[in-house]
Design a protein around this motif. Structure first.
Motif, PDB file in Angstrom:
ATOM      1  N   GLN A  59      51.658   5.677 -55.727  1.00  0.00           N
ATOM      2  CA  GLN A  59      52.189   5.059 -57.144  1.00  0.00           C
ATOM      3  C   GLN A  59      52.943   6.191 -57.704  1.00  0.00           C
ATOM      4  O   GLN A  59      54.037   6.023 -58.342  1.00  0.00           O
ATOM      5  N   GLU A  60      52.361   7.568 -57.666  1.00  0.00           N
ATOM      6  CA  GLU A  60      52.982   8.764 -58.178  1.00  0.00           C
ATOM      7  C   GLU A  60      54.472   9.024 -57.633  1.00  0.00           C
ATOM      8  O   GLU A  60      55.247   9.276 -58.260  1.00  0.00           O
ATOM      9  N   LEU A  61      54.451   8.628 -56.369  1.00  0.00           N
ATOM     10  CA  LEU A  61      55.676   9.193 -55.617  1.00  0.00           C
ATOM     11  C   LEU A  61      56.820   8.051 -55.697  1.00  0.00           C
ATOM     12  O   LEU A  61      57.936   8.410 -55.915  1.00  0.00           O
ATOM     13  N   ASN A  62      56.324   6.997 -55.997  1.00  0.00           N
ATOM     14  CA  ASN A  62      57.392   5.814 -55.958  1.00  0.00           C
ATOM     15  C   ASN A  62      57.326   4.989 -57.217  1.00  0.00           C
ATOM     16  O   ASN A  62      58.198   3.887 -57.240  1.00  0.00           O
ATOM     17  N   GLY A  63      56.695   5.095 -58.222  1.00  0.00           N
ATOM     18  CA  GLY A  63      56.433   4.535 -59.345  1.00  0.00           C
ATOM     19  C   GLY A  63      56.115   2.906 -59.157  1.00  0.00           C
ATOM     20  O   GLY A  63      56.786   1.980 -60.011  1.00  0.00           O
ATOM     21  N   GLN A  64      55.542   2.498 -58.109  1.00  0.00           N
ATOM     22  CA  GLN A  64      55.088   1.216 -57.821  1.00  0.00           C
ATOM     23  C   GLN A  64      53.506   0.891 -58.155  1.00  0.00           C
ATOM     24  O   GLN A  64      52.840   1.873 -58.457  1.00  0.00           O
ATOM     25  N   SER A  65      53.509  -0.177 -58.694  1.00  0.00           N
ATOM     26  CA  SER A  65      52.000  -0.618 -59.116  1.00  0.00           C
ATOM     27  C   SER A  65      51.001  -0.686 -57.850  1.00  0.00           C
ATOM     28  O   SER A  65      51.698  -0.985 -56.567  1.00  0.00           O
ATOM     29  N   GLU A  66      49.882  -0.650 -58.103  1.00  0.00           N
ATOM     30  CA  GLU A  66      48.755  -0.806 -56.861  1.00  0.00           C
ATOM     31  C   GLU A  66      48.975  -2.127 -56.203  1.00  0.00           C
ATOM     32  O   GLU A  66      48.887  -2.294 -55.126  1.00  0.00           O
ATOM     33  N   GLU A  67      49.299  -3.177 -57.195  1.00  0.00           N
ATOM     34  CA  GLU A  67      49.340  -4.534 -56.647  1.00  0.00           C
ATOM     35  C   GLU A  67      50.673  -4.547 -55.805  1.00  0.00           C
ATOM     36  O   GLU A  67      50.594  -5.177 -54.618  1.00  0.00           O
ATOM     37  N   LYS A  68      51.827  -4.021 -56.308  1.00  0.00           N
ATOM     38  CA  LYS A  68      52.788  -4.034 -55.325  1.00  0.00           C
ATOM     39  C   LYS A  68      52.726  -3.340 -53.805  1.00  0.00           C
ATOM     40  O   LYS A  68      53.179  -3.762 -52.834  1.00  0.00           O
ATOM     41  N   ILE A  69      51.947  -2.002 -54.133  1.00  0.00           N
ATOM     42  CA  ILE A  69      51.780  -1.415 -52.838  1.00  0.00           C
ATOM     43  C   ILE A  69      51.008  -2.197 -51.743  1.00  0.00           C
ATOM     44  O   ILE A  69      51.003  -2.287 -50.701  1.00  0.00           O
ATOM     45  N   PHE A  70      49.906  -3.026 -52.604  1.00  0.00           N
ATOM     46  CA  PHE A  70      48.980  -3.791 -51.272  1.00  0.00           C
ATOM     47  C   PHE A  70      49.750  -4.912 -51.114  1.00  0.00           C
ATOM     48  O   PHE A  70      49.540  -5.341 -50.051  1.00  0.00           O
ATOM     49  N   ASP A  71      50.494  -5.397 -51.781  1.00  0.00           N
ATOM     50  CA  ASP A  71      51.514  -6.574 -51.363  1.00  0.00           C
ATOM     51  C   ASP A  71      52.124  -6.154 -50.095  1.00  0.00           C
ATOM     52  O   ASP A  71      52.391  -7.079 -49.195  1.00  0.00           O
TER      53      ASP A  71
END
Length: 205
Positions: free
Chosen positions: A28-40
């Motif tokens: 999340q810190e490196l890419n600015g993505q939410s946990e939801e999007k990462i798991f998607d």
């Protein structure tokens, strides 16, 4: 957040987090993505892994010209050996080998794969995780980190994984990368929301 495994463990203790949570926070810190999007995205990739790990177990995959490749039929032969009564390494390890070879065979047939850690080694991670799920009767989220994220979102069921557990492969013949908008040896792109190149993904011309 961390530069080596000791610092990862220190963060786990400091924040009382499981290991996957520390890794997800770093992402999340490196890419600015939410946990939801990462798991998607992870679930999407895992579906691709499950498909490639089962595609050649029952149906040998020819090359893009329709002719056999050097590896066509190897995954099916290994799967039959794994189902036998007497194997040198036991049924579990032989199922891992069969699934890994299925990914390699599917890759050689221009099928869609997830190139992690590389396109050439695309079978290792799915073969281990899927066989672990099967052997220990784990839900998908346990095999990929133990967060329960798929269950919270109401997902986690993939037809390919069900076929794999029941001993079946995918029907419909060869899945070619060009049909799915993929380059040879690379990851799928242009077919999923937010499927821009990622720092851990490799695409090959």
């Amino acid at each position: 957040m961390y530069s080596h495994f000791d610092s990862m463990l220190a963060l786990c203790r400091e924040r009382d987090w499981p290991l996957w949570k520390v890794i997800c926070a770093e992402e999340q810190e490196l890419n600015g993505q939410s946990e939801e999007k990462i798991f998607d995205r992870m679930e999407w990739r895992y579906t691709i892994m499950a498909r490639s790990a089962s595609a050649a177990l029952d149906t040998p995959q020819p090359g893009h010209t329709g002719q056999p490749t050097l590896i066509t039929g190897v995954a099916q032969a290994q799967a039959k050996y794994a189902a036998g009564a007497q194997t040198l390494c036991g049924p579990m390890l032989n199922r891992v080998m069969a699934r890994a070879l299925s990914c390699s065979e599917y890759n050689a047939s221009m099928g869609r794969i997830c190139a992690m850690p590389t396109a050439g080694a695309c079978g290792i991670v799915p073969a281990v995780l899927l066989t672990l799920e099967e052997e220990r009767s784990l839900p998908p989220s346990e095999g990929t980190g133990g967060s329960g994220h798929c269950q919270r979102r109401g997902g986690g069921h993939h037809p390919e994984r069900h076929r794999l557990r029941s001993g079946g492969g995918l029907s419909g013949g060869v899945r070619r990368r060009r049909r799915h908008g993929c380059r040879r040896g690379g990851l799928p792109y242009g077919r999923h929301p937010g499927a821009e190149p990622h720092r851990h993904e490799s695409r090959h011309d």
